[in-house]
Design a protein around this motif. Structure first.
Motif: not given
Length: 222
Positions: A100-102, A108-116, A167-180
């Motif tokens: 929405s805001k990036g 943005v393309n990565m963000a579009k592909k992830s949710p589905p 914010h997205f790149a940094s926080l999503m990277s950390m979020h992914h690491q916690s998931g891993i």
């Protein structure tokens, strides 16, 4: 006459002192007002920047709260499925915020592909939970799956600056690491083959995306 002159001098001195302190008081008041204005402006600027940062930060906190509210059963497969489905919700919301805001095309393309993709995984994970309900037992082992998310939140920079993309790149990277890290804890306890296979797939995908996000951050320093 001398007394009158003496009194006149004291009156003049007192008037002068009164005027001096009045002026000082006014200057001090103006200085305080100016300082208050500066603080207000600084605070307003900080809030505006923090507000941008906090939109995704708030999503992370909401996601952490939701994960803490998951009722663990002690069954590693059920608890992992429940926790990862909830963990995915945080990633989905952050991706929607970036879409929405990036402004960066790659992000943005990565963000579009992830949710589905993650919504599809969520559905499978939640179906597994519904079909494998069990009585609550010892949750000491499965509770360890929560530790990566807690560690991430404790080490997070809550005053990060930068754009929505940063914010997205940094926080999503950390979020992914916690998931891993959560997958790694689960795999040491896994029993159900289908959930174990899904966990491995999720880890592989998030490792790949994390590498892309980290590479972007290196090319786009704040």
């Amino acid at each position: 006459m001398k007394n009158n002159k003496f009194n006149s001098k004291w009156v003049a001195l007192l008037c002068g002192a009164s005027l001096f302190f009045t002026a000082c008081s006014q200057n001090s008041g103006n200085s305080d007002v100016a300082s208050d204005m500066e603080r207000t402006e600084d605070h307003s600027g900080h809030n505006m920047e923090a507000g941008e940062s906090n939109e995704m930060m708030d999503l992370m906190h909401e996601n952490m709260t939701a994960m803490q509210e998951v009722k663990l059963t002690g069954n590693p497969d059920v608890d992992f499925a429940n926790l990862m489905a909830t963990h995915h919700e945080g990633a989905i919301k952050m991706a929607q915020e970036e879409e929405s805001k990036g402004s960066d095309t790659m992000l943005v393309n990565m963000a579009k592909k992830s949710p589905p993709k993650q919504k599809e995984e969520q559905e499978k994970l939640r179906d597994f939970v519904q079909n494998n309900k069990s009585a609550t037992g010892d949750t000491a082992a499965t509770r360890k799956m929560m530790q990566p998310m807690k560690s991430m939140m404790a080490n997070m920079n809550h005053n990060m600056a930068g754009t929505t993309d940063h914010h997205f790149a940094s926080l999503m990277s950390m979020h992914h690491q916690s998931g891993i890290d959560m997958v790694k804890v689960y795999l040491s306890q896994a029993k159900a083959p289908e959930i174990k296979a899904m966990a491995q797939k999720i880890m592989d995908e998030q490792q790949k995306e994390k590498q892309e996000l980290d590479a972007w951050l290196q090319k786009h320093p704040q």
